[in-house]
Write an enzyme that holds these catalytic residues in place. Structure first.
Site, short mmCIF file in Angstrom:
data_model
loop_
_atom_site.label_atom_id
_atom_site.label_comp_id
_atom_site.label_asym_id
_atom_site.label_seq_id
_atom_site.Cartn_x
_atom_site.Cartn_y
_atom_site.Cartn_z
N ASN A 219 0.78 -1.24 0.00
CA ASN A 219 0.00 0.00 0.00
C ASN A 219 0.82 1.29 0.00
O ASN A 219 0.32 2.32 -0.46
CB ASN A 219 -1.04 -0.01 1.13
CG ASN A 219 -0.42 -0.10 2.50
OD1 ASN A 219 0.72 -0.55 2.65
ND2 ASN A 219 -1.15 0.31 3.52
N GLU B 158 5.37 -4.16 12.05
CA GLU B 158 4.41 -3.06 11.87
C GLU B 158 3.19 -3.68 11.20
O GLU B 158 3.19 -3.93 9.99
CB GLU B 158 5.02 -1.97 10.97
CG GLU B 158 6.25 -1.29 11.54
CD GLU B 158 5.92 -0.29 12.64
OE1 GLU B 158 4.73 0.02 12.84
OE2 GLU B 158 6.85 0.16 13.32
N CYS C 35 -2.89 1.43 6.90
CA CYS C 35 -2.89 0.76 8.20
C CYS C 35 -3.49 1.65 9.28
O CYS C 35 -4.19 1.17 10.16
CB CYS C 35 -1.47 0.34 8.58
SG CYS C 35 -0.30 1.69 8.60
P1 NAP Z 1 0.62 -9.24 3.78
O1 NAP Z 1 -0.28 -10.10 2.98
O2 NAP Z 1 0.88 -9.62 5.19
O3 NAP Z 1 2.00 -9.14 2.95
C1 NAP Z 1 3.06 -8.32 3.38
C2 NAP Z 1 4.37 -8.89 2.84
O4 NAP Z 1 4.63 -10.13 3.50
C3 NAP Z 1 4.34 -9.18 1.35
O5 NAP Z 1 5.58 -8.83 0.80
C4 NAP Z 1 4.11 -10.69 1.33
O6 NAP Z 1 4.53 -11.32 0.14
C5 NAP Z 1 4.95 -11.10 2.51
N1 NAP Z 1 4.66 -12.45 3.02
C6 NAP Z 1 3.53 -13.17 2.89
N2 NAP Z 1 3.68 -14.39 3.47
C7 NAP Z 1 4.93 -14.43 3.99
C8 NAP Z 1 5.67 -15.41 4.70
N3 NAP Z 1 5.15 -16.61 5.00
N4 NAP Z 1 6.93 -15.13 5.08
C9 NAP Z 1 7.48 -13.92 4.79
N5 NAP Z 1 6.83 -12.96 4.09
C10 NAP Z 1 5.56 -13.20 3.70
O7 NAP Z 1 0.08 -7.72 3.80
P2 NAP Z 1 -0.48 -6.85 2.59
O8 NAP Z 1 -1.83 -7.35 2.21
O9 NAP Z 1 0.56 -6.70 1.54
O10 NAP Z 1 -0.63 -5.42 3.30
C11 NAP Z 1 -1.75 -5.03 4.01
C12 NAP Z 1 -1.55 -5.18 5.51
O11 NAP Z 1 -0.38 -4.46 5.93
C13 NAP Z 1 -2.70 -4.56 6.29
O12 NAP Z 1 -3.02 -5.40 7.38
C14 NAP Z 1 -2.12 -3.23 6.78
O13 NAP Z 1 -2.75 -2.71 7.92
C15 NAP Z 1 -0.69 -3.62 7.04
N6 NAP Z 1 0.19 -2.45 7.06
C16 NAP Z 1 0.71 -2.06 8.25
C17 NAP Z 1 1.49 -0.90 8.30
C18 NAP Z 1 2.09 -0.44 9.60
O14 NAP Z 1 3.03 0.37 9.54
N7 NAP Z 1 1.61 -0.89 10.75
C19 NAP Z 1 1.72 -0.17 7.14
C20 NAP Z 1 1.17 -0.61 5.94
C21 NAP Z 1 0.39 -1.76 5.91
P3 NAP Z 1 3.64 -11.50 -1.18
O15 NAP Z 1 4.35 -10.71 -2.20
O16 NAP Z 1 3.64 -12.98 -1.47
O17 NAP Z 1 2.26 -10.95 -0.87
#
Ligand code: NAP
Length: 470
Positions: free
Chosen positions: A149, A244, A278
């Site tokens: 995002n 995060e 987020c």
């Molecule tokens: P996600 O599905 O958890 O993916 C995040 C990253 O993790 C991607 O690069 C993903 O790879 C990777 N990943 C997936 N499975 C993994 C594993 N088993 N081992 C290591 N890495 C793995 O999250 P998203 O849908 O991209 O992002 C949305 C989420 O992020 C929301 O919950 C949002 O609130 C949160 N977020 C939090 C913050 C903060 O600062 N707190 C900021 C922004 C977003 P792939 O390329 O395969 O998907």
């Protein structure tokens, strides 16, 4: 675009198509990196640790300033890439690029003030005539994993503090939006030793898993969902962790709030980046005494939001990251309506687009309030007074940030103390971050803090040196 491993641009036979979520057209093709590619990148980062440690802080700082200038020259291109790969409206992509530049600059500054401290050893038994002080050392190899995002600024929030504190890095960007990170790496690489920064595109289950489990990686800095973060924390073993994670931020509106500002806060917080933020406003908790007027005005403002082509500078809300994401939002909204919530506006999906939606009379126990919904939704929960508002706000596993609108100082301070969140905004929505502030959630929303100075702290280790003054 290609991956970057040990200073070389690497391609693969197997590729992933990157599509523009607004029209589903292919905009680029990137290599599908494997576990072995990740392992090679980690080895390169590991072998470059010594070279990085030997660079002076002055030189590191100068390199980061040079990178800032080079990125600034490419600002327009970066904003276009972000919009094309993620569907973010171009005006918001330009903001992301400006913030990314700021994060680099903050890191260039921070690299010159990584201090240890002297310890008053003689304050304890055995400390007479002993001088004690600490120095800060790099951790070594930082594994960075980022979501879709904020594809540029979130990558920089990990890479730049890691380089500022003389670590080497391997980054795995989201496969849904990896282009800004790849271009960023190509630019940064020419100012750093080969192997100091590596980027591998591939799936979380292979490339991500290798980063999380490889013993040569010293720290994982992860931004993404709670589900992935929880999984990573179980597998990372003794690695230092910064997580995060997802948010479900409340915005509380008390009876004495400035209503215009509060409504503005909801509009800015709920619909930014089509709700895929987020720290987006995900629950609106309003005092019953003012709820009717508040809701009416919110609906009027929501209906004025321009949904459409993200490349149009007038667009406020573009598509979600893909159609599956929009279908998920549609399902959650239907469930809420079936459970008794009242749809006041929006609620329509077309492909990956979802119209900004206001739902009234939402029960605080419904899924749409209990879990993070990554979409442009404003669910209204009506409550009686501050105590019920705070109870509802805290009734969730999430604790990223929170906002409250009130002109009563006592209630504002009470909320600041009681709300279980990493940051509480008074008379402001939770959707607020400066890149130098300590940022990170409580409860399931995370572990550790980012914000350049705080990220640097988490990317260094402290060594004690004791001198016996004989
Ligand atoms: P996600 O599905 O958890 O993916 C995040 C990253 O993790 C991607 O690069 C993903 O790879 C990777 N990943 C997936 N499975 C993994 C594993 N088993 N081992 C290591 N890495 C793995 O999250 P998203 O849908 O991209 O992002 C949305 C989420 O992020 C929301 O919950 C949002 O609130 C949160 N977020 C939090 C913050 C903060 O600062 N707190 C900021 C922004 C977003 P792939 O390329 O395969 O998907």
């Amino acid at each position: 675009m290609k991956m970057l491993i040990n200073g070389n641009l690497i391609d693969k036979d197997e590729k992933i198509e990157i599509k523009n979520p607004a029209n589903n057209k292919i905009i680029d093709i990137v290599p599908l990196g494997t576990r072995e590619d990740a392992s090679n990148a980690i080895m390169a980062a590991f072998n470059t640790k010594k070279a990085m440690e030997e660079i002076s802080s002055r030189k590191i700082s100068e390199s980061l300033y040079d990178i800032f200038e080079e990125l600034e020259k490419n600002s327009k291109k970066f904003a276009e890439i972000i919009t094309l790969e993620s569907g973010k409206p171009i005006k918001d992509s330009k903001e992301e690029v400006k913030r990314s530049l700021q994060t680099i600059k903050l890191s260039a500054e921070e690299s010159k003030r990584i201090y240890g401290e002297t310890i008053p050893m003689d304050a304890c038994m055995g400390g007479k005539n002993v001088l004690g002080f600490t120095i800060k050392l790099p951790l070594g190899v930082v594994g960075a994993i980022t979501p879709f995002n904020y594809p540029m600024n979130l990558a920089i929030h990990k890479i730049a503090p890691a380089i500022a504190s003389k670590n080497t890095v391997i980054l795995k960007p989201s496969i849904k939006a990896p282009l800004a990170a790849l271009k960023l790496a190509q630019i940064m690489d020419s100012y750093l030793p080969d192997g100091a920064l590596n980027v591998v595109t591939g799936r979380g289950s292979t490339v991500g898993d290798e980063i999380v489990t490889n013993d040569m990686v010293d720290k994982i800095s992860f931004t993404g969902s709670i589900a992935t973060g929880t999984y990573i924390s179980k597998k990372a073993c003794m690695k230092k962790l910064t997580l995060e994670l997802g948010g479900n931020d409340p915005l509380i509106v008390l009876e004495d709030a400035n209503m215009d500002k509060a409504i503005d806060g909801v509009v800015k917080g709920s619909y930014l980046n089509a709700g895929q933020v987020c720290i987006g406003v995900k629950r609106i908790i309003v005092d019953k005494k003012v709820a009717d007027n508040f809701v009416q005005e919110l609906v009027t403002k929501t209906q004025k939001i321009k949904v459409g082509d993200p490349m149009d500078p007038k667009t406020d809300v573009g598509p979600l990251i893909d159609e599956d994401a929009a279908i998920k939002v549609e399902k959650v909204v239907h469930e809420a309506i079936n459970g008794g919530a009242e749809l006041l506006c929006g609620g329509k999906r077309e492909g990956a687009f979802y119209t900004p939606t206001v739902l009234d009379n939402v029960d605080a126990k419904m899924g749409i309030v209990q879990n993070e919904t990554f979409g442009p939704i404003s669910p209204i929960v009506r409550v009686e007074g501050i105590d019920e508002a705070l109870k509802v706000a805290n009734d969730t596993k999430y604790g990223l940030q929170a906002g409250i609108f009130t002109n009563n100082l006592g209630n504002a301070i009470k909320a600041a103390k009681v709300l279980e969140a990493g940051g509480v905004m008074i008379n402001k929505q939770s959707t607020y971050r400066t890149d130098n502030m300590p940022f990170g959630g409580f409860k399931m929303s995370g572990l550790g803090k980012e914000g350049v100075k705080y990220a640097v702290e988490d990317m260094t280790r402290t060594k004690l040196i004791v001198v016996n003054m004989i």
